[in-house]
Scaffold this active site. Sequence first.
Site, PDB file in Angstrom:
ATOM      1  N   HIS A 104       3.324   8.771  -7.540  1.00  0.00           N
ATOM      2  CA  HIS A 104       4.639   8.145  -6.950  1.00  0.00           C
ATOM      3  C   HIS A 104       5.672   7.983  -8.010  1.00  0.00           C
ATOM      4  CE1 HIS A 104       5.730   5.753  -3.021  1.00  0.00           C
ATOM      5  NE2 HIS A 104       6.531   6.640  -3.203  1.00  0.00           N
ATOM      6  N   ASP A 121       3.828   1.996   1.566  1.00  0.00           N
ATOM      7  CA  ASP A 121       3.071   1.943   0.529  1.00  0.00           C
ATOM      8  C   ASP A 121       2.047   0.815   0.760  1.00  0.00           C
ATOM      9  OD1 ASP A 121       1.842   2.101  -2.085  1.00  0.00           O
ATOM     10  OD2 ASP A 121       3.656   3.123  -2.676  1.00  0.00           O
ATOM     11  N   HIS A 150       1.344  -0.335  -2.192  1.00  0.00           N
ATOM     12  CA  HIS A 150       1.761  -1.211  -3.282  1.00  0.00           C
ATOM     13  C   HIS A 150       3.146  -1.409  -3.387  1.00  0.00           C
ATOM     14  CE1 HIS A 150      -2.093   1.223  -3.964  1.00  0.00           C
ATOM     15  NE2 HIS A 150      -2.485   0.186  -4.454  1.00  0.00           N
ATOM     16  N   ASP A 210       5.025  -0.927  -6.227  1.00  0.00           N
ATOM     17  CA  ASP A 210       5.712  -0.025  -7.222  1.00  0.00           C
ATOM     18  C   ASP A 210       7.023  -0.288  -7.944  1.00  0.00           C
ATOM     19  OD1 ASP A 210       3.177   1.252  -6.564  1.00  0.00           O
ATOM     20  OD2 ASP A 210       4.425   3.045  -5.538  1.00  0.00           O
ATOM     21  N   HIS A 270       3.312   5.055 -12.258  1.00  0.00           N
ATOM     22  CA  HIS A 270       3.700   5.495 -10.706  1.00  0.00           C
ATOM     23  C   HIS A 270       3.701   4.021 -10.235  1.00  0.00           C
ATOM     24  CE1 HIS A 270      -0.854   5.270  -9.347  1.00  0.00           C
ATOM     25  NE2 HIS A 270      -0.618   4.387 -10.518  1.00  0.00           N
ATOM     26  N   ASP A 274       3.933   6.669   0.425  1.00  0.00           N
ATOM     27  CA  ASP A 274       2.826   6.864  -0.369  1.00  0.00           C
ATOM     28  C   ASP A 274       1.493   7.121   0.700  1.00  0.00           C
ATOM     29  OD1 ASP A 274       0.303   6.325  -1.998  1.00  0.00           O
ATOM     30  OD2 ASP A 274       1.689   5.476  -3.310  1.00  0.00           O
ATOM     31  N   ASP A 295      -1.445   6.175   0.578  1.00  0.00           N
ATOM     32  CA  ASP A 295      -2.245   5.087   0.258  1.00  0.00           C
ATOM     33  C   ASP A 295      -1.575   3.924   1.188  1.00  0.00           C
ATOM     34  OD1 ASP A 295      -0.588   3.413  -1.154  1.00  0.00           O
ATOM     35  OD2 ASP A 295      -1.530   3.855  -3.024  1.00  0.00           O
ATOM     36  N   GLU A 343       1.135  10.935  -3.630  1.00  0.00           N
ATOM     37  CA  GLU A 343      -0.223  10.597  -4.159  1.00  0.00           C
ATOM     38  C   GLU A 343      -1.364  11.202  -3.409  1.00  0.00           C
ATOM     39  OE1 GLU A 343      -1.005   8.563  -6.828  1.00  0.00           O
ATOM     40  OE2 GLU A 343       0.921   7.640  -7.051  1.00  0.00           O
TER      41      GLU A 343
HETATM   42 MN   LIG Z   1       2.969   4.146  -4.318  1.00  0.00          MN
END
Ligand SMILES: [Mn+2]
Length: 317
Positions: free
Chosen positions: A100, A123, A125, A127, A140, A231, A233, A276
């Site tokens: 990412h 996402d 996260h 980031d 990332h 992302d 995830d 990712e």
């Molecule tokens: Mn990410």
Amino acid sequence: MPPVFKVGVLGVPLSKGQPRDGTENGPKALRNAGIIKVLEDLGNQVIDHGDLQFETIENDNPKDKIKNPKTVGAANKKISDAVYSIVKSEQLCLTMGGDHSMAMGSIHGHALAEPNIVVVWVDAHADINTPLTSSSGNIHGMPLSFVSKELEAYVPKLKGFEWCFPCISVKDIVYIGLRDVDEGERCIIEHFGIAHYSMQDVDRMGIGEVVDKALKAVDPTGTRPIHLSFDVDALDPAITPSTGTPVAGGLSFREGQYIMEVLANTGRLSVVDIAEINTTVGNSDVTVKTAVEIVKKCFGQKRGGNFLPSYGLPKAN
Ligand SMILES: [Mn+2]
């Protein structure tokens, strides 16, 4: 029938923004799953720009906490240049990552070509660590801090990133799907009032209201070009197990598709990052299949069926 979208596809085989091998195989995995034909079958005109080639710089900052800055910096310069020219040639750009950190270059190039973009960041996260708040040193987890004007004073000038000047405001960012946010990131989100909808908000309001509110938060007029940085995830690890930093309790397949359908319906999607996918972790077949279904919804496929005016009703005689 005219094409639904003119799509410019760009492979971004980047892995040095995080510690594991495997994310560099993301573009190949999506190509092998037939992503180009899938997009064409939806009526889109697809221009395949191939995969960018990145160099790995040896002894890249071994003594400092931040990992591979020159390698990641040089790669993102290439990404920025490529995304810039794809957007400038009026193609809806699909960037297939790659880790990412790619979003740094992708947002940078997009913002140079279209100065009025908003960023929808889907996402687990945030980031948005700076090189100083990051505990891992993996870039990332930092791309948004490098491109945000308000964070310029908090991001040290690193070798490899001389080209990367801040080009968006933190007020242009909205998060969906957060469930693993570092303390430094939470502080940045609070301090600057960055719009964010965590999994708790998805649980409370439902995905419909979350997406409505998210779009209104960054663009109340509904007129600005959208950069979607997705992302994998963000989705639940049950449906995207092949990713480096999975977090349980993610978006469902339906919630993920819903976000994409609504963004596609705005007609303002301008760049889509898919990041990712790591083919060396878990069941990559499941992950790639999920990713293809999600990407399809960004480029015109509707779960309620696509109306083709040319498909006339068959007469009985
Ligand atoms: Mn990410």
